[in-house]
Design a protein around this motif. Structure first.
Motif, PDB file in Angstrom:
ATOM      1  N   VAL A 102       0.840  -1.601  -0.140  1.00  0.00           N
ATOM      2  CA  VAL A 102       0.098   0.226  -0.232  1.00  0.00           C
ATOM      3  C   VAL A 102       0.676   0.921  -0.274  1.00  0.00           C
ATOM      4  N   ILE A 116       2.110   1.703  -4.017  1.00  0.00           N
ATOM      5  CA  ILE A 116       1.107   2.272  -4.166  1.00  0.00           C
ATOM      6  C   ILE A 116       1.043   4.159  -4.604  1.00  0.00           C
ATOM      7  N   ALA A 117       1.504   3.986  -3.505  1.00  0.00           N
ATOM      8  CA  ALA A 117       0.999   5.290  -2.637  1.00  0.00           C
ATOM      9  C   ALA A 117      -0.910   5.917  -2.796  1.00  0.00           C
ATOM     10  N   LEU A 118      -1.519   4.500  -1.859  1.00  0.00           N
ATOM     11  CA  LEU A 118      -2.631   4.752  -0.949  1.00  0.00           C
ATOM     12  C   LEU A 118      -2.934   6.106  -0.024  1.00  0.00           C
ATOM     13  N   ARG A 171      11.117  16.571  -0.957  1.00  0.00           N
ATOM     14  CA  ARG A 171      10.403  15.517  -1.810  1.00  0.00           C
ATOM     15  C   ARG A 171      10.711  16.605  -3.675  1.00  0.00           C
ATOM     16  N   PHE A 213       4.817  14.837 -12.364  1.00  0.00           N
ATOM     17  CA  PHE A 213       3.894  14.426 -12.809  1.00  0.00           C
ATOM     18  C   PHE A 213       4.533  12.617 -14.081  1.00  0.00           C
ATOM     19  N   PRO A 271       4.233   6.816  -8.649  1.00  0.00           N
ATOM     20  CA  PRO A 271       3.037   6.992  -7.406  1.00  0.00           C
ATOM     21  C   PRO A 271       3.043   8.243  -6.679  1.00  0.00           C
ATOM     22  N   LYS A 272       3.181   8.319  -6.205  1.00  0.00           N
ATOM     23  CA  LYS A 272       2.716   9.592  -4.888  1.00  0.00           C
ATOM     24  C   LYS A 272       2.843  11.377  -5.536  1.00  0.00           C
ATOM     25  N   GLY A 273       3.135  11.226  -7.005  1.00  0.00           N
ATOM     26  CA  GLY A 273       3.292  12.679  -7.586  1.00  0.00           C
ATOM     27  C   GLY A 273       5.147  13.515  -6.950  1.00  0.00           C
ATOM     28  N   TYR A 274       5.767  12.356  -6.505  1.00  0.00           N
ATOM     29  CA  TYR A 274       7.108  12.830  -5.675  1.00  0.00           C
ATOM     30  C   TYR A 274       8.203  12.361  -5.183  1.00  0.00           C
ATOM     31  N   PHE A 300     -13.122   4.686  -3.772  1.00  0.00           N
ATOM     32  CA  PHE A 300     -12.140   4.512  -3.336  1.00  0.00           C
ATOM     33  C   PHE A 300     -12.689   3.211  -2.398  1.00  0.00           C
ATOM     34  N   TYR A 349      -7.109  -1.057   3.573  1.00  0.00           N
ATOM     35  CA  TYR A 349      -6.263  -1.542   4.950  1.00  0.00           C
ATOM     36  C   TYR A 349      -7.082  -0.293   5.464  1.00  0.00           C
ATOM     37  N   ASN A 359       1.009  16.409  -1.250  1.00  0.00           N
ATOM     38  CA  ASN A 359      -0.054  15.480  -0.833  1.00  0.00           C
ATOM     39  C   ASN A 359      -0.384  14.883  -1.888  1.00  0.00           C
ATOM     40  N   SER A 364      -0.582  15.435  -5.135  1.00  0.00           N
ATOM     41  CA  SER A 364      -0.274  14.132  -6.351  1.00  0.00           C
ATOM     42  C   SER A 364      -0.250  12.862  -6.734  1.00  0.00           C
ATOM     43  N   ARG A 365      -1.072  12.839  -5.768  1.00  0.00           N
ATOM     44  CA  ARG A 365      -0.571  11.310  -5.955  1.00  0.00           C
ATOM     45  C   ARG A 365      -2.099   9.935  -6.529  1.00  0.00           C
ATOM     46  N   TYR A 366      -3.137  11.728  -6.609  1.00  0.00           N
ATOM     47  CA  TYR A 366      -4.787  11.262  -7.060  1.00  0.00           C
ATOM     48  C   TYR A 366      -4.620  12.149  -8.685  1.00  0.00           C
ATOM     49  N   VAL A 390      -4.558   7.289 -11.980  1.00  0.00           N
ATOM     50  CA  VAL A 390      -3.224   6.608 -12.840  1.00  0.00           C
ATOM     51  C   VAL A 390      -4.042   4.694 -11.679  1.00  0.00           C
ATOM     52  N   ARG A 391      -3.472   4.604 -10.603  1.00  0.00           N
ATOM     53  CA  ARG A 391      -3.971   4.119  -9.524  1.00  0.00           C
ATOM     54  C   ARG A 391      -5.114   3.100  -9.357  1.00  0.00           C
ATOM     55  N   PHE A 392      -5.847   4.832  -8.693  1.00  0.00           N
ATOM     56  CA  PHE A 392      -6.965   4.620  -8.194  1.00  0.00           C
ATOM     57  C   PHE A 392      -7.840   6.075  -7.886  1.00  0.00           C
ATOM     58  N   LEU A 413      -1.318  11.265 -21.830  1.00  0.00           N
ATOM     59  CA  LEU A 413      -1.303  11.539 -20.555  1.00  0.00           C
ATOM     60  C   LEU A 413      -1.634  12.989 -19.845  1.00  0.00           C
ATOM     61  N   TYR A 454      -4.151  13.531 -16.849  1.00  0.00           N
ATOM     62  CA  TYR A 454      -4.203  14.636 -15.690  1.00  0.00           C
ATOM     63  C   TYR A 454      -4.902  15.463 -15.082  1.00  0.00           C
ATOM     64  N   ARG A 478      -8.316  15.513 -12.726  1.00  0.00           N
ATOM     65  CA  ARG A 478      -8.005  16.226 -11.387  1.00  0.00           C
ATOM     66  C   ARG A 478      -9.505  17.321 -11.788  1.00  0.00           C
TER      67      ARG A 478
END
Lengths: 477, 489
Positions: free
Chosen positions: A39, A42-44, A78, A82, A87-90, B96, B100, B317, B319-321, B324-326, B336, B340, B344
């Protein structure tokens, strides 16, 4: 006017920790895509990084090996951009305060020694990989590699030729394996170099505009890429052109470099300290405890070989070129207990020739240091001549047993009984009257022929020094 | 029943006067009745909830129960809970399902508390009115036309309307305390590092902290016992010895030095709110506290500093949205970059976009020193203000928010007016200190409606037990915290 090339390297060294730098996932190479991405990787939403202390120990080991400053406090930052494999964007890296500061590494180019200054080395995480072509019209992402610990080692622009750059890269490659922080596997990307190349007129103080050749994963490609790039830059300037700062890729098929992005397209990475991680504090005690576990470094070992064993600088350098060679040599010498020069000659001669022939690493040599030492003992105590020793060595290589067993089984023991040698000499003299006549007529060559005949008659087992002596005596008489 | 304290409920569960399943069902029924209007919850899952209640009844029967076993708790939708939709108030995470549990959720699960549902919140905790939620506004149970505050507005409304026994919230700049103030309940933001941030969806990492929202300080002490503690998965989590936050409850306040920062009683504070806070201070005087005038000179800088640092961290923080993955991905895109941009643009609301833009700007090459670095320097000055203040006093009292609950839409188009809601709370986050809001009375709004007012209690690092006792002592001599809004029977 003569041109001068100026080269600096940035090397990404994959640290051989068990798990990733900020998560507990394994970093083993070659697993099914995304089976080593938890997790955190994958940067959930909601996950946080936790620093792997083993990666820090690796960085400290490196710092000590290049005599560098180790920062009592360094900061993870950081690097924001992108990309689907990030995964985290950084990327978590180190920016203003790296863990390892200024150090140096001495390289050997031909007969010349040169010290390359290391600017810094910092810890960071690797990105994942984009996988193209797995399904039509779509790209896949494999995050197994995401979060693999890297130590990025940056030099000053101190190298002045492709040869120097490659010598530095090779030396660094050996060093990181020597101190056991990296497996050095270049095919799997464990050791990748970015090379900054610029040219200027000899005598100019100011550096030319550099282009960065990315991701070189073989020394041969590095040599070719730098040579091509240097020629290209010089030609461009001589034709009245200008060098634009750019990132370039080397194409091994064409042997050419080509720009992938220019400075104008460069990202603004918006570095800032990662608020999820505390500054990395390293105490003097931590450093001392790691120092006490460090192996003897190649430079120190080379000096010791010269001073304690009376080996030449060349021999000592060859025997400390890699930790495996050095280990092999010292283990052999210890088991042998005799003259270091003899052991050195065999390690650099017979053993390394066979290894080259069969493309094997010395760690996997069929003749172990213990076996080799057994052979050296029999050479030293005159049981066998060096010529016979070569035969015995071949037999050992094929797995026929120890030197003693082979000597015994094949009856190769050297004849040192002077009575027995005299008898053979007498036979040879009787069988070759023409040669004896020639010798007596003053032809020195005939003597060597008679030695040869005697050795042949003894099937190589007669002690050559004794054969010489007895022949001389008999011919004089 | 719905007005009982956590201690009373625990006693009833222990003596089998009621089962956890029955108690939980009672709350689920209330949620059925009132949530369609109040909109305190984003997601409910009766099956999961009742299964947890049944498991709690097992623990109660087996004698392995502790203080919060079987107690139905509302969880802010910022905490990942395994198998639960976890949206953080955003369209971005509408699809989502967390695989976990957050550290906080694990802790409640471990003691057998029951997760009643996930509460509404401002999108990614960015807002002071709960109006930025993609899942609709939340009504303030005291006046349905008004906002509950934010960002933990759903949790606040749920506690105020008795749609849970207690709730969790998170506080980055006042997101527990301001809604607690506006909804007439008790809320505590602990010292930074006491509660695990693992699995708590990040807004501004260096400021975010989870805490309890409940009917009383005694209830919050019990919640704190569960919510705090070291978590090795959060590098900013503090490895300290476990504390019992109920240990000081009941101690006399005689000799307690109470500091009143003059900056908290200056221009901008509504007169009605000031009056209530001053009456509360009188109450403390009567309880034997010694009142000291103090100064927090850099208070006015806290909002500009916060609106540099929090967006800077948030921009990274979030940026992960990226689709791509979820999370949300645009249905159609050219390449691409287009994926993005569209994902967003569609997935984030206006306030989130505003803060991403601000944050990206202040971190940009050429602006970093003037904004981010300067703000970090001032942040240290603000922390030093408190250091000096705590040489003169043990706790600090003042208003939590400058006003009572405002009407929905009133400040929605004026971000700066909205940001001023947090003028008294933000400095506490910047310094990493614990801060608490407790009900202190009512003040008339412009339309004459009587609305709750919160008293803010700020303590020194790790002084939560002392703060909770200070609040508890006040709640022993006042009954503001027992008042309940009308019309939610």
């Amino acid at each position: 006017m003569e041109w001068e090339v100026v080269i600096g390297l940035e090397t990404h060294t994959q640290l051989n920790t068990k798990s990733k730098i900020f998560s507990g996932s394994s970093i083993a190479f070659g697993s099914e895509p995304n089976t080593q991405a938890n997790v955190v990787d994958i940067a959930l939403p909601g996950v946080l990084p936790v620093l792997n202390k083993e990666a820090v120990r690796c960085a400290i080991r490196f710092g000590l090996a290049v005599d560098a400053e180790i920062a009592p406090l360094s900061v993870f930052a950081r690097k924001n951009y992108f990309y689907p494999d990030l995964p985290k964007g950084y990327q978590i890296s180190q920016y203003e305060l790296p863990v390892v500061g200024k150090g140096s590494l001495t390289i050997q180019v031909g007969e010349q020694e040169k010290t390359i200054r290391i600017t810094r080395a910092h810890l960071e995480e690797d990105a994942g990989k984009s996988v193209h072509g797995a399904s039509p019209g779509q790209s896949g992402i494999d995050l197994n590699r995401a979060g693999t610990p890297l130590l990025e080692i940056v030099t000053e622009p101190d190298m002045r030729s492709a040869a120097e750059a490659v010598a530095y890269a090779r030396k660094l490659h050996e060093l990181v394996q020597w101190i056991n922080i990296c497996d050095g596997n270049m095919q799997e990307g464990s050791f990748r170099c970015d090379v900054n190349v610029s040219v200027r007129r000899k005598g100019d103080e100011k550096l030319g505009t550099r282009r960065e050749i990315k991701n070189l994963n073989s020394f041969r490609f590095m040599q070719q890429a730098i040579e091509y790039e240097t020629r290209w830059q010089i030609e461009t300037l001589e034709d009245g052109g200008k060098i634009e700062q750019a990132t370039v890729l080397f194409n091994p098929d064409t042997g050419e470099t080509r720009a992938m992005r220019s400075k104008e397209e460069a990202n603004d990475y918006r570095y800032f300290p990662d608020p999820d991680l505390l500054p990395l504090a390293i105490s003097a005690e931590d450093i001392e405890s790691i120092r006490s576990e460090m192996p003897e470094l190649p430079t120190a070992m080379k000096l010791r070989f010269e001073q304690a064993y009376g080996l030449s600088a060349y021999d000592a350098a060859a025997l400390t070129a890699s930790r495996n060679v050095a280990n092999y040599f010292t283990t052999t010498l210890e088991a042998f207990g005799g003259e270091a020069k003899l052991a050195a000659n065999w390690v650099m001669g017979g053993v390394s020739a066979k290894l080259n022939e069969e493309d094997k690493d010395i760690a996997n040599s069929p003749v172990s240091p213990e076996l080799l030492a057994g052979l050296l003992k029999r050479i030293a105590d005159n049981t066998i001549s060096s010529k016979i020793a070569k035969e015995v060595f071949e037999a050992m290589w094929s797995g026929e047993g120890s030197a003693d067993e082979i000597i015994d089984k094949q009856g190769l023991k050297q004849v040192t009984d002077s009575g027995a040698i005299e008898a053979i000499v007498d036979e040879v003299l009787a069988a070759n009257p023409a040669m004896v006549e020639e010798f007596k007529a003053g032809k020195e060559k005939a003597f060597n022929a008679l030695v040869g005949q005697t050795m042949k008659a003894s099937k190589g087992k007669a002690n050559p020094a004794q054969v010489n002596e007895i022949l001389k005596r008999k011919l004089a008489g | 029943m719905i007005n009982k304290s956590l201690k009373e409920l625990a006693a009833m569960l222990a003596s089998k006067d009621i089962s956890s399943v029955e108690l939980t069902q009672e709350y689920l029924n209330r949620i059925d009745r009132h949530n369609p209007e109040i909109n305190a919850y984003i997601s409910l899952d009766q099956e999961k909830t009742l299964a947890q209640a049944a498991a709690a009844d097992q623990m109660l029967a087996q004698g392995t129960a502790s203080a919060l076993t079987g107690i139905p708790i509302a969880q802010k939708d910022i905490f990942c809970a395994k198998g639960w939709q976890t949206t953080c108030g955003s369209k971005m995470l509408e699809n989502f399902i967390a695989p976990y549990d957050a550290g906080i959720i694990e802790r409640f699960n471990a003691v057998g508390s029951v997760n009643l549902g996930k509460t509404n919140m401002d999108e990614f905790a960015m807002g002071s009115s709960n109006e930025t939620s993609y899942y609709g506004k939340v009504q303030n149970p005291w006046d349905r036309r008004r906002v509950p505050g934010g960002s933990s507005g759903g949790s606040a409304a749920a506690v105020a309307a008795r749609l849970c026994a207690a709730a969790t919230g998170t506080d980055t700049g006042g997101s527990i305390r301001q809604p607690a103030s506006l909804c007439g309940l008790s809320g505590l933001k602990p010292t930074y590092g006491l509660a695990s941030r693992y699995g708590m969806i990040a807004f501004a990492s260096s400021l975010d902290q989870a805490g309890p929202m409940a009917k009383s300080c005694e209830d919050m002490a019990l919640m704190m016992n569960v919510m705090t503690g070291f978590d090795e998965r959060d590098s900013t989590s503090l490895n300290r010895e476990k504390e019992d936050y109920t240990r000081d409850l009941g101690k006399p306040l005689a000799g307690l030095r109470v500091g009143l920062p003059k900056e908290y009683f200056a221009e901008g504070l509504e007169a009605g709110v000031a009056k209530v806070v001053e009456a509360a201070i009188d109450e403390y005087r009567k309880l034997g506290a010694e009142i000291v005038d103090i100064s927090l000179p850099n208070t006015m800088l806290s909002i500009p500093v916060y609106y540099v640092l929090a967006p800077a961290e948030a921009s990274s923080n979030l940026s992960r949205y990226d689709g791509v993955r979820f999370g949300h991905r645009a249905a159609e895109y050219d390449d691409l970059m287009d994926m993005y941009c569209k994902s967003r643009a569609e997935g984030f609301g206006a306030e989130v976009k505003r803060r991403i833009l601000i944050g990206t700007y202040v971190l940009s090459a050429g602006y970093y020193d003037a904004y981010y670095l300067k703000a970090q320097q001032i942040r240290r000055l603000i922390a030093q203000d408190f250091e000096r203040a705590f040489e003169q006093c043990d706790i600090i009292l003042g208003p939590t928010a400058p006003s009572t609950a405002f009407k929905a839409g009133e400040k929605a188009d004026d971000p700066v007016a909205m940001y001023l809601q947090d003028i008294y709370t933000i400095a506490v986050n910047l310094a990493g200190l614990p801060g608490m809001s407790i009900p202190a009375g009512f003040a008339p709004a412009d339309d004459g409606k009587e609305l709750p007012v919160g008293l803010q209690v700020i303590g020194n690092y790790f002084d939560e037990a002392r703060m909770l006792n200070a609040g508890h002592a006040y709640q022993q001599v006042t009954d503001w915290h027992t008042r309940m809004p009308e019309g939610i029977a």
